[in-house]
Design a protein around this motif. Structure first.
Motif, mmCIF file in Angstrom:
data_model
loop_
_atom_site.group_PDB
_atom_site.id
_atom_site.type_symbol
_atom_site.label_atom_id
_atom_site.label_comp_id
_atom_site.label_asym_id
_atom_site.label_seq_id
_atom_site.Cartn_x
_atom_site.Cartn_y
_atom_site.Cartn_z
ATOM 1 N N LEU A 141 0.834 -1.198 0.000
ATOM 2 C CA LEU A 141 0.000 0.000 0.000
ATOM 3 C C LEU A 141 0.872 1.253 0.000
ATOM 4 N N THR A 142 0.632 2.115 -0.976
ATOM 5 C CA THR A 142 1.366 3.379 -1.072
ATOM 6 C C THR A 142 0.681 4.426 -0.203
ATOM 7 N N LEU A 143 1.427 5.007 0.727
ATOM 8 C CA LEU A 143 0.866 6.006 1.631
ATOM 9 C C LEU A 143 1.395 7.383 1.281
ATOM 10 N N GLU A 144 0.565 8.375 1.511
ATOM 11 C CA GLU A 144 0.965 9.759 1.245
ATOM 12 C C GLU A 144 0.236 10.684 2.209
ATOM 13 N N ARG A 145 0.792 11.844 2.419
ATOM 14 C CA ARG A 145 0.154 12.857 3.264
ATOM 15 C C ARG A 145 -0.576 13.850 2.350
ATOM 16 N N PHE A 146 -1.848 14.060 2.620
ATOM 17 C CA PHE A 146 -2.621 14.981 1.776
ATOM 18 C C PHE A 146 -3.751 15.601 2.601
ATOM 19 N N ALA A 147 -4.288 16.697 2.082
ATOM 20 C CA ALA A 147 -5.367 17.409 2.762
ATOM 21 C C ALA A 147 -6.704 16.787 2.384
ATOM 22 N N LEU A 148 -7.503 16.438 3.379
ATOM 23 C CA LEU A 148 -8.819 15.860 3.113
ATOM 24 C C LEU A 148 -9.737 16.842 2.403
ATOM 25 N N ARG A 149 -9.538 18.130 2.659
ATOM 26 C CA ARG A 149 -10.395 19.144 2.010
ATOM 27 C C ARG A 149 -10.251 19.079 0.495
ATOM 28 N N GLU A 150 -9.027 18.867 0.011
ATOM 29 C CA GLU A 150 -8.809 18.783 -1.429
ATOM 30 C C GLU A 150 -9.500 17.559 -2.012
ATOM 31 N N LEU A 151 -9.437 16.420 -1.295
ATOM 32 C CA LEU A 151 -10.134 15.215 -1.755
ATOM 33 C C LEU A 151 -11.635 15.444 -1.746
ATOM 34 N N PHE A 152 -12.136 16.085 -0.710
ATOM 35 C CA PHE A 152 -13.573 16.361 -0.599
ATOM 36 C C PHE A 152 -14.052 17.201 -1.778
ATOM 37 N N ASP A 153 -13.339 18.285 -2.077
ATOM 38 C CA ASP A 153 -13.733 19.156 -3.197
ATOM 39 C C ASP A 153 -13.674 18.407 -4.525
ATOM 40 N N ASP B 103 -15.974 19.030 7.949
ATOM 41 C CA ASP B 103 -15.580 19.473 9.287
ATOM 42 C C ASP B 103 -14.272 20.259 9.183
ATOM 43 N N SER B 104 -14.301 21.507 9.607
ATOM 44 C CA SER B 104 -13.109 22.361 9.517
ATOM 45 C C SER B 104 -11.979 21.883 10.422
ATOM 46 N N ALA B 105 -12.309 20.995 11.366
ATOM 47 C CA ALA B 105 -11.268 20.454 12.257
ATOM 48 C C ALA B 105 -10.370 19.449 11.537
ATOM 49 N N LEU B 106 -10.815 18.975 10.382
ATOM 50 C CA LEU B 106 -10.016 18.012 9.613
ATOM 51 C C LEU B 106 -8.910 18.728 8.857
ATOM 52 N N ASP B 107 -7.729 18.145 8.905
ATOM 53 C CA ASP B 107 -6.604 18.730 8.179
ATOM 54 C C ASP B 107 -6.001 17.662 7.275
ATOM 55 N N GLU B 108 -4.732 17.344 7.477
ATOM 56 C CA GLU B 108 -4.077 16.350 6.643
ATOM 57 C C GLU B 108 -4.197 14.953 7.243
ATOM 58 N N VAL B 109 -4.197 13.970 6.367
ATOM 59 C CA VAL B 109 -4.195 12.567 6.789
ATOM 60 C C VAL B 109 -3.074 11.848 6.064
ATOM 61 N N VAL B 110 -2.708 10.668 6.589
ATOM 62 C CA VAL B 110 -1.732 9.801 5.921
ATOM 63 C C VAL B 110 -2.472 8.520 5.531
ATOM 64 N N SER B 111 -2.688 8.355 4.233
ATOM 65 C CA SER B 111 -3.428 7.203 3.739
ATOM 66 C C SER B 111 -3.156 7.069 2.245
ATOM 67 N N ASN B 112 -4.008 6.320 1.551
ATOM 68 C CA ASN B 112 -3.905 6.214 0.097
ATOM 69 C C ASN B 112 -5.062 6.999 -0.508
ATOM 70 N N ARG B 113 -4.746 8.141 -1.117
ATOM 71 C CA ARG B 113 -5.782 9.067 -1.588
ATOM 72 C C ARG B 113 -6.663 8.444 -2.662
ATOM 73 N N LEU B 114 -6.063 7.719 -3.615
ATOM 74 C CA LEU B 114 -6.839 7.158 -4.722
ATOM 75 C C LEU B 114 -7.827 6.100 -4.227
ATOM 76 N N LYS B 115 -7.399 5.289 -3.266
ATOM 77 C CA LYS B 115 -8.304 4.253 -2.759
ATOM 78 C C LYS B 115 -9.428 4.886 -1.936
#
Length: 406
Positions: A250-262, A284-296
């Protein structure tokens, strides 16, 4: 000449103590030269001697006190340790008995040597000394054998447990293979059934064109719809096969959930509104970056949104992302669609399960894909649904997914 304050057996015990090293070496030499004892050749001096000096000392104490009971506890302890060590060294029971019998023979020979040089050590004393030695060595031999048998039984129990676990795992794997085979057969039956239906409709469209040229447009529209439905089926099959066949780390990356949401909103908003539905969103504005697989993660959300749009004729679709406690966040997709009946809740995540009473294209693989992706992403999925009112899917994901082996 003997001291009048020392009994003949005590004098014999003192002689054994003074010759302890020599007696041990004589016994080991006899063991090394015995053709029946093959395992002893591999042992060092210390390994072969083991607890024999201790046992010899305890025999001396029994002779001095003319009582075996007084040393039985210590002798039992050393005999058990001797048996356990000989088991680890690879001795057979007959080899263990043989080497202890050589020990007994050596001590019996020492009795004869002692009595010949000391007239006061009478035949009665010899018999008494031999009795204590035979009893002591017999006790040591029996205790050592019991320890060997205990160790052997423990090993057998361990092997038996491993075998039972292996058999259980094999049974589970056989069951899994059977279930997998049935699943693949279900795939084949479902795909063949759907393709046959598509071909039947194509055939009907061609017949309609040949029999009623005035209805060409109607026939072409029917054929186009079947083409679209067939493409949907093939796309789902391809997506599912890719998900199941992906064995890469599994490829992991750090990314902003807001960008995925939009990105999700842009991707599905037009299709949802084209059906006359409303798309409601909440981030939720409390959400920031996560470490996961964005495409999945995107694939999970899109499958849920597509599924919701398929089974909703009027009303709304909701997409929400919310921060949770314990360093987790939640993806929520809800709709006001047909809902899921109580009798269908058990099979909702299985392959090729869909609302067959609805005229909806697809292979019924959307939620099966979501389930597999959630397993990879360590997501916990739950849903609530009421028939005729709609369905809510909620998936809890970790904020930071760790790579395998970290």
């Amino acid at each position: 000449m003997t001291d009048s304050h020392i009994s003949p057996l005590s004098a014999f015990a003192a002689q054994l103590r003074s010759q302890q090293v020599d007696l041990t070496e004589r016994w080991m030499k006899a063991v090394f030269h015995d053709a029946e004892l093959t395992e002893s050749d591999r042992l060092t001096y210390e390994q072969l001697a083991d607890h024999i000096p201790n046992i010899l000392d305890e025999i001396c104490a029994a002779l001095e006190q003319q009582d075996l009971d007084s040393v039985e506890s210590a002798m039992e302890r050393d005999a058990r340790l001797h048996g356990k060590l000989r088991w680890k060294q690879g001795y057979r029971i007959d080899e263990l008995v043989r080497e202890l019998d050589l020990f007994r023979q050596m001590l019996s020979g020492t009795i004869v040597e002692f009595s010949e040089a000391r007239p006061y050590f009478t035949r009665r004393h010899e018999e008494r000394a031999r009795h204590f030695i035979d009893e002591a060595v017999g006790f040591v031999t029996l205790t050592s054998i019991r320890e060997v048998v205990t160790e052997r039984d423990r090993k057998i129990d361990d092997y038996t447990g491993r075998l039972e676990r292996a058999n259980h795992e094999l049974t589970l794997k056989q069951r899994l293979v059977a279930e997998l085979y049935e699943s693949r057969m279900q795939i084949t039956r479902s795909v063949v059934h759907d393709l046959r239906n598509f071909l039947n409709v194509f055939s009907m469209a061609l017949q309609l064109i040949s029999r009623a040229p005035s209805k060409v447009e109607t026939a072409l529209a029917l054929a186009r719809r079947q083409t679209t439905d067939m493409k949907t089926l093939v796309d789902e099959l391809v997506e599912y096969s890719v998900v199941l066949g992906d064995s890469s780390p599994l490829t992991l990356e750090r990314f902003a959930l807001r960008e995925l949401f939009d990105e999700l909103v842009i991707s599905c908003e037009a299709a949802i509104e084209a059906k006359g539905l409303r798309l409601q969103t909440a981030f939720d504005s409390a959400l920031d970056e996560v470490v996961s697989n964005r495409l999945k993660l995107k694939q999970v959300a899109l499958n849920l949104l597509t599924n919701a749009a398929k089974y909703t004729r009027a009303g709304r679709i909701e997409l929400a992302m919310t921060a949770l406690e314990n360093d987790c966040w939640q993806l929520r997709v809800s709709d006001t669609g047909v809902g899921i009946g109580e009798s269908d809740r058990e099979r909702v995540f299985k392959e090729f399960e869909r609302a067959t009473h609805e005229d909806i294209p697809g292979a019924g693989l959307g939620l099966a894909i979501v389930t597999e992706l959630c397993r990879v992403l360590e997501g916990e999925i739950r849903f609530d649904s009421r028939e005729g009112e709609g369905t809510v899917f909620e998936i809890t994901f970790p904020m930071r997914l760790e790579a395998a082996g970290s």
